[in-house]
Write a protein that holds these residues in place. Sequence first.
Motif, mmCIF file in Angstrom:
data_model
loop_
_atom_site.group_PDB
_atom_site.id
_atom_site.type_symbol
_atom_site.label_atom_id
_atom_site.label_comp_id
_atom_site.label_asym_id
_atom_site.label_seq_id
_atom_site.Cartn_x
_atom_site.Cartn_y
_atom_site.Cartn_z
ATOM 1 N N ASN A 76 1.155 -1.236 -0.270
ATOM 2 C CA ASN A 76 0.253 0.126 -0.391
ATOM 3 C C ASN A 76 0.825 1.477 0.485
ATOM 4 O O ASN A 76 0.518 1.586 -0.746
ATOM 5 C CB ASN A 76 -0.667 0.191 1.412
ATOM 6 N N THR A 77 2.280 1.639 0.397
ATOM 7 C CA THR A 77 2.892 2.753 0.597
ATOM 8 C C THR A 77 3.434 2.572 -0.097
ATOM 9 O O THR A 77 3.969 3.603 -0.605
ATOM 10 C CB THR A 77 3.321 2.293 2.058
ATOM 11 N N ILE A 78 4.170 1.846 -1.785
ATOM 12 C CA ILE A 78 5.325 1.466 -1.871
ATOM 13 C C ILE A 78 4.044 2.184 -3.368
ATOM 14 O O ILE A 78 4.251 2.965 -4.428
ATOM 15 C CB ILE A 78 5.161 0.317 -2.892
ATOM 16 N N VAL A 79 2.478 1.877 -3.335
ATOM 17 C CA VAL A 79 1.776 2.918 -4.315
ATOM 18 C C VAL A 79 1.828 4.746 -4.165
ATOM 19 O O VAL A 79 1.747 5.480 -5.234
ATOM 20 C CB VAL A 79 0.235 2.256 -3.866
ATOM 21 N N PRO A 104 19.419 10.049 2.938
ATOM 22 C CA PRO A 104 19.246 10.645 3.451
ATOM 23 C C PRO A 104 18.266 8.925 3.488
ATOM 24 O O PRO A 104 18.066 8.304 2.755
ATOM 25 C CB PRO A 104 17.511 11.797 2.445
ATOM 26 N N ILE A 105 17.759 9.349 4.854
ATOM 27 C CA ILE A 105 17.371 7.830 5.986
ATOM 28 C C ILE A 105 16.449 8.334 6.476
ATOM 29 O O ILE A 105 16.115 9.413 7.253
ATOM 30 C CB ILE A 105 18.118 7.127 6.585
ATOM 31 N N ILE A 106 15.026 7.933 5.974
ATOM 32 C CA ILE A 106 13.675 7.923 6.983
ATOM 33 C C ILE A 106 13.687 6.944 7.657
ATOM 34 O O ILE A 106 13.426 5.517 7.481
ATOM 35 C CB ILE A 106 12.726 8.811 5.944
ATOM 36 N N VAL A 107 13.306 6.853 8.853
ATOM 37 C CA VAL A 107 12.995 5.603 10.090
ATOM 38 C C VAL A 107 11.481 5.722 10.537
ATOM 39 O O VAL A 107 10.242 6.265 10.575
ATOM 40 C CB VAL A 107 13.862 5.477 11.384
ATOM 41 N N LEU A 108 10.626 4.261 10.249
ATOM 42 C CA LEU A 108 9.251 4.169 10.933
ATOM 43 C C LEU A 108 9.152 3.373 11.870
ATOM 44 O O LEU A 108 10.011 2.599 12.224
ATOM 45 C CB LEU A 108 8.851 3.821 9.632
ATOM 46 N N SER A 109 8.188 3.973 12.494
ATOM 47 C CA SER A 109 7.973 3.109 13.670
ATOM 48 C C SER A 109 6.241 3.149 14.487
ATOM 49 O O SER A 109 5.794 3.402 13.724
ATOM 50 C CB SER A 109 8.824 4.162 14.844
ATOM 51 N N LEU A 129 5.691 8.181 12.899
ATOM 52 C CA LEU A 129 4.912 7.279 13.083
ATOM 53 C C LEU A 129 3.624 7.015 12.138
ATOM 54 O O LEU A 129 3.246 7.605 11.111
ATOM 55 C CB LEU A 129 4.197 7.466 14.956
ATOM 56 N N LYS A 130 3.787 4.144 12.585
ATOM 57 C CA LYS A 130 2.970 4.693 11.610
ATOM 58 C C LYS A 130 1.652 5.013 12.697
ATOM 59 O O LYS A 130 1.115 4.371 13.831
ATOM 60 C CB LYS A 130 3.017 3.215 11.681
ATOM 61 N N PRO A 131 0.278 4.447 12.173
ATOM 62 C CA PRO A 131 0.332 4.884 10.330
ATOM 63 C C PRO A 131 0.750 6.317 9.497
ATOM 64 O O PRO A 131 1.304 6.316 10.824
ATOM 65 C CB PRO A 131 -0.901 4.681 10.256
ATOM 66 N N ILE A 132 1.256 6.066 8.773
ATOM 67 C CA ILE A 132 2.022 7.580 8.568
ATOM 68 C C ILE A 132 1.312 8.568 8.004
ATOM 69 O O ILE A 132 0.311 8.380 7.035
ATOM 70 C CB ILE A 132 3.459 6.995 7.279
ATOM 71 N N TYR A 176 -0.305 11.570 5.736
ATOM 72 C CA TYR A 176 -0.220 12.391 4.180
ATOM 73 C C TYR A 176 1.193 13.178 3.911
ATOM 74 O O TYR A 176 2.202 13.188 3.838
ATOM 75 C CB TYR A 176 -0.887 12.159 3.955
ATOM 76 N N ASP A 177 0.855 14.674 4.624
ATOM 77 C CA ASP A 177 1.064 15.319 5.293
ATOM 78 C C ASP A 177 2.979 15.854 5.519
ATOM 79 O O ASP A 177 3.927 16.259 5.325
ATOM 80 C CB ASP A 177 0.382 17.018 6.312
ATOM 81 N N GLU A 178 2.639 14.653 6.147
ATOM 82 C CA GLU A 178 4.357 13.841 7.178
ATOM 83 C C GLU A 178 5.530 13.385 6.584
ATOM 84 O O GLU A 178 6.742 14.072 6.521
ATOM 85 C CB GLU A 178 4.291 13.784 8.752
ATOM 86 N N LEU A 179 4.847 12.670 6.064
ATOM 87 C CA LEU A 179 5.635 12.136 4.403
ATOM 88 C C LEU A 179 5.947 13.015 2.997
ATOM 89 O O LEU A 179 7.343 13.445 3.288
ATOM 90 C CB LEU A 179 4.513 10.571 4.087
ATOM 91 N N ILE A 180 5.240 14.032 3.025
ATOM 92 C CA ILE A 180 5.621 14.658 2.583
ATOM 93 C C ILE A 180 7.096 15.736 2.469
ATOM 94 O O ILE A 180 7.746 16.220 2.396
ATOM 95 C CB ILE A 180 4.362 15.404 1.692
ATOM 96 N N ASN A 181 6.010 16.170 3.465
ATOM 97 C CA ASN A 181 7.885 17.289 4.993
ATOM 98 C C ASN A 181 8.635 16.165 4.899
ATOM 99 O O ASN A 181 10.089 16.782 3.872
ATOM 100 C CB ASN A 181 7.173 17.285 5.760
ATOM 101 N N ALA A 182 8.940 14.751 5.213
ATOM 102 C CA ALA A 182 9.565 13.695 5.013
ATOM 103 C C ALA A 182 10.789 14.346 3.741
ATOM 104 O O ALA A 182 11.667 14.026 3.626
ATOM 105 C CB ALA A 182 9.852 12.964 6.023
ATOM 106 N N LEU A 183 9.725 13.776 2.496
ATOM 107 C CA LEU A 183 10.357 13.305 1.221
ATOM 108 C C LEU A 183 11.213 14.816 0.433
ATOM 109 O O LEU A 183 12.065 14.925 0.094
ATOM 110 C CB LEU A 183 9.583 13.376 0.381
ATOM 111 N N ARG A 184 10.321 15.785 1.629
ATOM 112 C CA ARG A 184 10.855 17.616 0.681
ATOM 113 C C ARG A 184 12.476 17.354 1.516
ATOM 114 O O ARG A 184 13.189 18.151 0.888
ATOM 115 C CB ARG A 184 10.165 18.752 1.402
#
Length: 228
Positions: free
Chosen positions: A25-28, A84-89, A110-113, A115-123
């Motif tokens: 689901n996340t890879i999508v 760059p490394i992002i960790v999930l927990s 933190l899981k569940p991820i 969306y806005d936090e993921l976008i900021n992390a990718l930025r």
Amino acid sequence: MAELLERLKDKSILFLEDNIEFAKNTIVLFDVFVKNVYHASTIEEGETIVRNFPIDIIISDIKLKKENGLDFIQNFRANNIHTPIIVLSGHKDEDFLFQAIPLKLTAYLLKPIKYDELINALRLCSEAIFLTQNPQITLKENWVFNIETKTLEKEGVAFVLNKKEALFIELIAHNRDRIITKEMIHAAVWEFEEMSDSAITNFILRIRRRFGKTFIYTIPDLGYRFKL
């Protein structure tokens, strides 16, 4: 922000996650932003991918079935300090966060991820990649930091930096819009050698004497900030 995300279109992610359904689901979602997503469910698989494919960003769960994602990151960082490394927990672990400071993580989600936090992390990942590919970084008010020569310049005047100053300016370059805590300075500048709060305070005073009182601002009870 859109420009930063656009820079990821030709990049590749290694995604270390042992929950197959969550990974699918996340890879999508990752596929929207990057060219390739390589999935690994074990450290061995992750290490094989790193050896055989160009990886620009690593996203890793902390707790795998019988392994610790931190072990993979530590081994990777022994030979690569820039990716760059992002960790999930699944839960917040402050002991882990302190332990992970030397690993120069870009984000901790933190899981569940969200969306806005993921976008900021990718930025942040995009910005980190850009910084490593461009030795001259404009910080603010015509201040330019050259990563290769370890010099700070303003209006034609160049300041040669000592080791701690260079490490501190590099920390700033990667965190221009974020609060820089004493723990971050301890890890990045002192590299976890023994030091006291007064040592950091005196260091900041020397920075201000050399580069100006408004070069960096104090945020009471939190730390410091380069930009207000």
